[in-house]
Scaffold this active site. Structure first.
Site, PDB file in Angstrom:
ATOM      1  N   ARG A 104       0.861  -1.180   0.000  1.00 52.89           N
ATOM      2  CA  ARG A 104       0.000   0.000   0.000  1.00 52.89           C
ATOM      3  C   ARG A 104       0.896   1.227   0.000  1.00 52.89           C
ATOM      4  O   ARG A 104       1.699   1.408   0.923  1.00 52.89           O
ATOM      5  CB  ARG A 104      -0.839  -0.065   1.286  1.00 52.89           C
ATOM      6  CG  ARG A 104      -1.993   0.835   1.328  1.00 52.89           C
ATOM      7  CD  ARG A 104      -2.815   0.531   2.556  1.00 52.89           C
ATOM      8  NE  ARG A 104      -2.220   1.064   3.765  1.00 52.89           N
ATOM      9  CZ  ARG A 104      -2.919   1.523   4.790  1.00 52.89           C
ATOM     10  NH1 ARG A 104      -4.229   1.477   4.760  1.00 52.89           N
ATOM     11  NH2 ARG A 104      -2.330   1.995   5.853  1.00 52.89           N
ATOM     12  N   THR A 108      -0.622   7.664  -0.938  1.00 51.89           N
ATOM     13  CA  THR A 108      -1.914   7.628  -1.648  1.00 51.89           C
ATOM     14  C   THR A 108      -2.837   6.519  -1.136  1.00 51.89           C
ATOM     15  O   THR A 108      -4.039   6.528  -1.429  1.00 51.89           O
ATOM     16  CB  THR A 108      -1.685   7.369  -3.148  1.00 51.89           C
ATOM     17  OG1 THR A 108      -1.066   6.073  -3.286  1.00 51.89           O
ATOM     18  CG2 THR A 108      -0.774   8.422  -3.759  1.00 51.89           C
ATOM     19  N   ASP A 200       0.817  -2.054  12.356  1.00 42.26           N
ATOM     20  CA  ASP A 200       1.170  -2.557  11.027  1.00 42.26           C
ATOM     21  C   ASP A 200       1.458  -4.054  11.122  1.00 42.26           C
ATOM     22  O   ASP A 200       2.455  -4.476  11.714  1.00 42.26           O
ATOM     23  CB  ASP A 200       2.401  -1.792  10.512  1.00 42.26           C
ATOM     24  CG  ASP A 200       2.690  -2.129   9.064  1.00 42.26           C
ATOM     25  OD1 ASP A 200       2.844  -3.341   8.756  1.00 42.26           O
ATOM     26  OD2 ASP A 200       2.739  -1.215   8.236  1.00 42.26           O
ATOM     27  N   ASP A 203       4.874  -5.377   9.662  1.00 45.22           N
ATOM     28  CA  ASP A 203       6.023  -4.978  10.494  1.00 45.22           C
ATOM     29  C   ASP A 203       6.046  -5.763  11.801  1.00 45.22           C
ATOM     30  O   ASP A 203       7.109  -6.180  12.263  1.00 45.22           O
ATOM     31  CB  ASP A 203       5.962  -3.475  10.799  1.00 45.22           C
ATOM     32  CG  ASP A 203       6.413  -2.644   9.602  1.00 45.22           C
ATOM     33  OD1 ASP A 203       7.117  -3.186   8.736  1.00 45.22           O
ATOM     34  OD2 ASP A 203       6.042  -1.452   9.546  1.00 45.22           O
TER      35      ASP A 203
HETATM   36  C1  PRP Z   1      -1.044  -3.953   4.878  1.00 48.66           C
HETATM   37  C2  PRP Z   1      -1.961  -5.135   5.136  1.00 48.66           C
HETATM   38  C3  PRP Z   1      -2.852  -5.110   3.929  1.00 48.66           C
HETATM   39  C4  PRP Z   1      -3.014  -3.638   3.675  1.00 48.66           C
HETATM   40  C5  PRP Z   1      -4.340  -3.216   4.227  1.00 48.66           C
HETATM   41  O1  PRP Z   1      -0.069  -4.287   3.981  1.00 48.66           O
HETATM   42  O2  PRP Z   1      -1.279  -6.331   5.290  1.00 48.66           O
HETATM   43  O3  PRP Z   1      -2.316  -5.759   2.796  1.00 48.66           O
HETATM   44  O4  PRP Z   1      -1.947  -2.974   4.357  1.00 48.66           O
HETATM   45  O5  PRP Z   1      -4.601  -1.904   3.944  1.00 48.66           O
HETATM   46  P1  PRP Z   1      -5.726  -1.453   2.918  1.00 48.66           P
HETATM   47  O6  PRP Z   1      -6.943  -2.226   3.234  1.00 48.66           O
HETATM   48  O7  PRP Z   1      -5.860   0.021   3.208  1.00 48.66           O
HETATM   49  O8  PRP Z   1      -5.227  -1.707   1.526  1.00 48.66           O
HETATM   50  P2  PRP Z   1       1.114  -3.319   3.532  1.00 48.66           P
HETATM   51  O9  PRP Z   1       0.745  -2.576   2.299  1.00 48.66           O
HETATM   52  O10 PRP Z   1       1.538  -2.499   4.709  1.00 48.66           O
HETATM   53  O11 PRP Z   1       2.241  -4.331   3.089  1.00 48.66           O
HETATM   54  P3  PRP Z   1       3.058  -5.396   3.942  1.00 48.66           P
HETATM   55  O12 PRP Z   1       2.094  -6.511   4.304  1.00 48.66           O
HETATM   56  O13 PRP Z   1       4.101  -5.837   2.996  1.00 48.66           O
HETATM   57  O14 PRP Z   1       3.598  -4.713   5.160  1.00 48.66           O
HETATM   58  N1  URA Z   2      -2.252  -2.169   7.320  1.00 48.97           N
HETATM   59  C1  URA Z   2      -1.907  -2.616   8.541  1.00 48.97           C
HETATM   60  O1  URA Z   2      -1.014  -3.456   8.676  1.00 48.97           O
HETATM   61  N2  URA Z   2      -2.554  -2.116   9.609  1.00 48.97           N
HETATM   62  C2  URA Z   2      -3.539  -1.229   9.485  1.00 48.97           C
HETATM   63  O2  URA Z   2      -4.110  -0.813  10.509  1.00 48.97           O
HETATM   64  C3  URA Z   2      -3.876  -0.760   8.203  1.00 48.97           C
HETATM   65  C4  URA Z   2      -3.219  -1.254   7.128  1.00 48.97           C
END
Ligand code: PRP
Ligand code: URA
Length: 209
Positions: A104, A108, A200, A203
């Protein structure tokens, strides 16, 4: 089938509360997500259709129920969706796995794809899309769109935490895909994070912050 299914099993709720605590270690966070994955697999497969086959027990012949159709596909959205896979495979060991790499954009909040690999006959199978977090739903919407482009018709989405507005946005784009969540939180903050949420997920799973 209900379009939004909250898994209120006490074991799931207890483990989720532990995961929300910011002092939890990376190791335990990952372990609990794995355990909840197994419990969510139990719930999301509850209504799978069955057919009967004739088998012979040591005592008699009988008509025994078996799951219909081809093996299902687990489709984790990277990275955090990976946290569900092992626990689910413990329960459904012959499932196939499709990987969907999306991140994400922090400014944006748009989902950006960087990887996609699915079994060649994915269109003929039930696909369970996995991501612990459904916040704006941009990632989930993009993942399901990508699978639909590959011809998938039968999908379910499993998350740990969803924001109410994320579920509404998801179903505005994909009204045919039911959602399973352990809890629905009320808010998203200005950065698109679920509040109270758990932070997150990627993370916290991988110790990258
Ligand atoms: C996080 C989570 C989802 C997304 C959710 O991933 O694991 O995939 O954000 O947010 P949304 O519903 O607003 O799209 P992230 O993009 O942080 O990637 P990661 O899992 O690699 O940390
Ligand atoms: N992605 C995450 O990992 N946590 C949130 O709360 C939103 C998006």
């Amino acid at each position: 089938m209900k379009m939004v299914n909250v898994v209120d099993h006490p074991l799931v709720q207890h483990k989720l509360s532990l995961m929300r605590d910011k002092t939890l270690s990376t190791k335990t966070f990952r372990q609990l997500l794995n355990e909840i994955g197994m419990l969510m697999a139990y719930e999301v497969t509850r209504e799978l259709p069955l057919h009967t086959v004739e088998i012979e027990t040591p005592l008699a012949r009988m008509q025994a129920p078996m799951i219909d159709g081809k093996k299902l596909v687990l489709a984790p959205i990277l990275r955090a969706g990976l946290g569900f896979v092992e626990g689910m495979l413990d329960l459904v060991p012959s499932a196939r796995v499709a990987h969907i790499g999306l991140y994400r954009d922090p400014e944006t909040l748009v989902a950006v794809e960087y990887y996609f690999k699915a079994p060649p006959d994915v269109a003929d199978r039930l696909v369970i899309v996995l991501d612990p977090m459904l916040a704006t739903a941009n990632s989930a919407i993009a993942a399901v769109e990508r699978l639909k482009e590959r011809g998938v018709k039968n999908m379910r989405f499993v998350c740990l935490l969803a924001a109410r507005q994320g579920i509404d946005n998801f179903h505005a784009h994909h009204p045919d895909v039911p959602v399973w969540a352990a809890a629905i939180d009320s808010e998203l903050n200005d950065h698109g994070y679920i509040v109270p949420g758990l932070g997150d997920a990627g993370d916290r799973m991988f110790g990258t912050k």
